[in-house]
Write an enzyme that holds these catalytic residues in place. Structure first.
Site, mmCIF file in Angstrom:
data_model
loop_
_atom_site.group_PDB
_atom_site.id
_atom_site.type_symbol
_atom_site.label_atom_id
_atom_site.label_comp_id
_atom_site.label_asym_id
_atom_site.label_seq_id
_atom_site.Cartn_x
_atom_site.Cartn_y
_atom_site.Cartn_z
ATOM 1 N N LYS A 101 -6.737 -21.032 8.569
ATOM 2 C CA LYS A 101 -5.900 -22.220 8.389
ATOM 3 C C LYS A 101 -6.081 -23.116 9.610
ATOM 4 O O LYS A 101 -6.179 -22.617 10.737
ATOM 5 C CB LYS A 101 -4.426 -21.817 8.280
ATOM 6 N N GLY A 149 12.113 -25.315 -10.028
ATOM 7 C CA GLY A 149 11.239 -26.297 -9.378
ATOM 8 C C GLY A 149 10.150 -26.770 -10.308
ATOM 9 O O GLY A 149 9.219 -26.033 -10.616
ATOM 10 N N VAL A 150 10.288 -28.027 -10.772
ATOM 11 C CA VAL A 150 9.263 -28.572 -11.663
ATOM 12 C C VAL A 150 8.579 -29.758 -10.976
ATOM 13 O O VAL A 150 8.552 -30.871 -11.473
ATOM 14 C CB VAL A 150 9.826 -28.941 -13.068
ATOM 15 N N GLY A 151 8.067 -29.486 -9.777
ATOM 16 C CA GLY A 151 7.278 -30.481 -9.040
ATOM 17 C C GLY A 151 5.847 -30.422 -9.532
ATOM 18 O O GLY A 151 5.613 -30.371 -10.745
ATOM 19 N N TYR A 188 5.540 -28.469 -13.054
ATOM 20 C CA TYR A 188 5.341 -29.393 -14.178
ATOM 21 C C TYR A 188 4.155 -28.952 -15.034
ATOM 22 O O TYR A 188 4.257 -28.861 -16.263
ATOM 23 C CB TYR A 188 5.122 -30.830 -13.677
HETATM 24 P P1 NAD Z 1 6.349 -29.618 -5.030
HETATM 25 O O1 NAD Z 1 7.042 -30.033 -3.773
HETATM 26 O O2 NAD Z 1 5.569 -30.605 -5.778
HETATM 27 O O3 NAD Z 1 7.423 -28.992 -6.049
HETATM 28 C C1 NAD Z 1 8.509 -28.238 -5.664
HETATM 29 C C2 NAD Z 1 9.693 -28.690 -6.503
HETATM 30 O O4 NAD Z 1 10.803 -27.862 -6.161
HETATM 31 C C3 NAD Z 1 10.104 -30.123 -6.233
HETATM 32 O O5 NAD Z 1 10.214 -30.824 -7.446
HETATM 33 C C4 NAD Z 1 11.447 -29.999 -5.540
HETATM 34 O O6 NAD Z 1 12.321 -31.076 -5.825
HETATM 35 C C5 NAD Z 1 11.951 -28.699 -6.116
HETATM 36 N N1 NAD Z 1 12.981 -28.065 -5.338
HETATM 37 C C6 NAD Z 1 13.204 -28.106 -3.992
HETATM 38 N N2 NAD Z 1 14.287 -27.401 -3.662
HETATM 39 C C7 NAD Z 1 14.753 -26.866 -4.804
HETATM 40 C C8 NAD Z 1 15.852 -26.029 -5.122
HETATM 41 N N3 NAD Z 1 16.691 -25.593 -4.192
HETATM 42 N N4 NAD Z 1 16.024 -25.659 -6.406
HETATM 43 C C9 NAD Z 1 15.205 -26.098 -7.379
HETATM 44 N N5 NAD Z 1 14.158 -26.904 -7.135
HETATM 45 C C10 NAD Z 1 13.925 -27.280 -5.876
HETATM 46 O O7 NAD Z 1 5.469 -28.337 -4.633
HETATM 47 P P2 NAD Z 1 4.305 -27.695 -5.491
HETATM 48 O O8 NAD Z 1 3.012 -28.168 -4.988
HETATM 49 O O9 NAD Z 1 4.622 -27.780 -6.921
HETATM 50 O O10 NAD Z 1 4.436 -26.168 -5.033
HETATM 51 C C11 NAD Z 1 5.496 -25.362 -5.493
HETATM 52 C C12 NAD Z 1 5.491 -24.051 -4.739
HETATM 53 O O11 NAD Z 1 4.232 -23.381 -4.957
HETATM 54 C C13 NAD Z 1 5.633 -24.207 -3.239
HETATM 55 O O12 NAD Z 1 6.337 -23.092 -2.742
HETATM 56 C C14 NAD Z 1 4.190 -24.141 -2.744
HETATM 57 O O13 NAD Z 1 4.101 -23.652 -1.418
HETATM 58 C C15 NAD Z 1 3.591 -23.146 -3.711
HETATM 59 N N6 NAD Z 1 2.148 -23.306 -3.893
HETATM 60 C C16 NAD Z 1 1.663 -24.476 -4.359
HETATM 61 C C17 NAD Z 1 0.288 -24.612 -4.551
HETATM 62 C C18 NAD Z 1 -0.284 -25.895 -5.098
HETATM 63 O O14 NAD Z 1 -1.436 -25.885 -5.535
HETATM 64 N N7 NAD Z 1 0.464 -26.981 -5.108
HETATM 65 C C19 NAD Z 1 -0.576 -23.555 -4.242
HETATM 66 C C20 NAD Z 1 -0.033 -22.361 -3.781
HETATM 67 C C21 NAD Z 1 1.327 -22.245 -3.608
#
Ligand code: NAD
Length: 368
Positions: free
Chosen positions: A105, A204-206, A210
């Site tokens: 990293k 969490g539907v980010g 999503y």
């Molecule tokens: P993101 O920030 O787009 O989505 C996270 C969502 O969680 C957001 O919509 C946020 O509003 C919501 N959230 C925050 N606090 C919350 C709570 N207390 N209760 C409910 N929802 C809440 O992040 P992402 O890229 O979708 O990643 C999601 C998770 O997966 C993270 O933990 C990230 O580290 C992990 N991850 C992501 C990837 C990737 O490719 N994006 C890869 C490996 C791991």
């Protein structure tokens, strides 16, 4: 500064003892030793404001790969600790998903302002190049495809560039990996090959949540979702007919699968007791608040799909594209998460041990 254990969850040290005998660097050395490092490289470039750390955890399986994040840190200790913790997890993710790469990293301590972004990332590109291919960099929080393009002017050891085929956003690939792990858990636990009518509660539907919700909806699953962002929720209601609950109520939902896709450390003993699901399969990093809590899920008969296996789709995508420039191969390899998960589930059943323990021992063996 806190010293973390293998799962990144915190090992308490007597503060007074630590104060008397250990500097923060001593503690970081101890942490690095605990995580089987590896080497850690540091570069300063006052002209551009670059303060970079590259932590290379393991090179046994091949050159180490991992994202480059540029964020604000309170201190250099925090930045170093973050780099060590993240690179270590990358080794596990790469090994368990059969990639010929170790984990690494890059952590760049963001200055107040990056005066000249081109010069900043060129300086970082020089740094990566000096490491001679031991480290391959990629996009992460605070970096973009165009930053990777700048780095590529100075080194070939970079992926996620424009036109590299890996694209900018890893989330759809990560979501696909989660989906495959979920299919595997449903087959193992419920004996079902399809997801029609399956009830999944997503926290969490980010980005990832999503894309996962979309795929599940297309497969006929019923969704309950929570988020702290109204817009993200609305999108799932409108597009997938999802039911919405308050963030804290998600643990109480009676469903087939709980999918944590928001925050780490949410599987503590209190929340584990509340769960009314057959399986937990989600993308969030470090879901277990302590790595022993895998056993608590096992004892409750809840099948836990280990996070570092499940959420490696984005990593697999960039690694396979870097090595083979082959989208189809990348997709197939992400799809194989199904089979690795199944092996872990079956071993867990045969040995009556938590899936998290099985996955950790598999990864450790592959990294020796
Ligand atoms: P993101 O920030 O787009 O989505 C996270 C969502 O969680 C957001 O919509 C946020 O509003 C919501 N959230 C925050 N606090 C919350 C709570 N207390 N209760 C409910 N929802 C809440 O992040 P992402 O890229 O979708 O990643 C999601 C998770 O997966 C993270 O933990 C990230 O580290 C992990 N991850 C992501 C990837 C990737 O490719 N994006 C890869 C490996 C791991």
């Amino acid at each position: 500064m806190q010293v973390l254990d293998r799962a990144g969850t915190g090992v308490s040290m007597s503060p007074s003892k630590a104060k008397r005998h250990h500097t923060s660097l001593d503690r970081l050395f101890r942490y690095a030793e605990l995580l089987n490092y590896g080497d850690v490289h540091i570069k300063f470039d006052p002209a551009t404001g670059l303060r970079a750390i590259v932590a290379i955890n393991n090179l046994k399986r091949g050159p180490a790969i991992g994202g480059c994040r540029v964020i604000h840190y309170r201190s250099a200790d925090d930045a170093l600790e973050d780099a060590l913790r993240l690179a270590y997890m990358m080794s596990y993710k790469a090994a368990i998903n059969n990639l010929n790469h170790g984990g690494a990293k890059a952590v760049l301590m963001m200055p107040k302002v990056i005066k000249n972004r081109e010069a900043y990332f060129e300086a970082f590109g020089n740094f990566v190049d000096e490491l001679g291919g031991r480290y391959i960099t990629a996009m992460d929080s605070g970096t973009s495809t165009s930053d990777m393009d700048i780095i590529a002017r100075r080194t070939p050891y970079v992926t996620c560039t424009t036109g590299s085929g890996s694209g900018g956003d890893p989330s759809p690939h990560t979501a696909f990996g989660v989906y495959r792990a979920l299919e595997s858990a449903v087959k193992f636990k419920l004996g079902r090959d399809d997801l029609e009518g399956l009830h999944v509660a997503i926290q969490g539907v980010g980005h990832v949540g999503y894309f996962l919700a979309k795929a599940l909806h297309e497969a006929g699953a019923k969704l309950t979702v929570c988020d702290v962002n109204e817009k993200s929720l609305q999108r799932c209601v409108e597009e997938f007919g999802a039911a919405v609950v308050a963030p804290d109520s998600i643990y109480d939902i009676e469903a087939d699968v709980f999918s944590p896709c928001a925050l780490g450390a949410i599987l503590n003993l209190t929340n584990i007791k509340r769960l009314k699901v057959s399986a937990v399969v989600g993308s969030a990093n470090n879901q277990l608040a302590h790595h022993h809590y895998g056993a608590a899920l096992h004892e409750r008969g809840i099948l836990y799909a280990p996070d570092f296996l499940v959420n490696a789709g984005g990593l697999i995508q960039v690694a396979v594209i870097y090595d083979h420039a082959d989208e189809k191969k990348a997709h197939e390899q992400i799809g194989n998460i199904y089979h690795t998960a199944m092996t872990i589930f079956e071993t867990s059943k045969a040995e009556n041990r938590a899936t998290s323990e099985i996955a950790e021992s598999m990864a450790v063996k592959l990294l020796r």
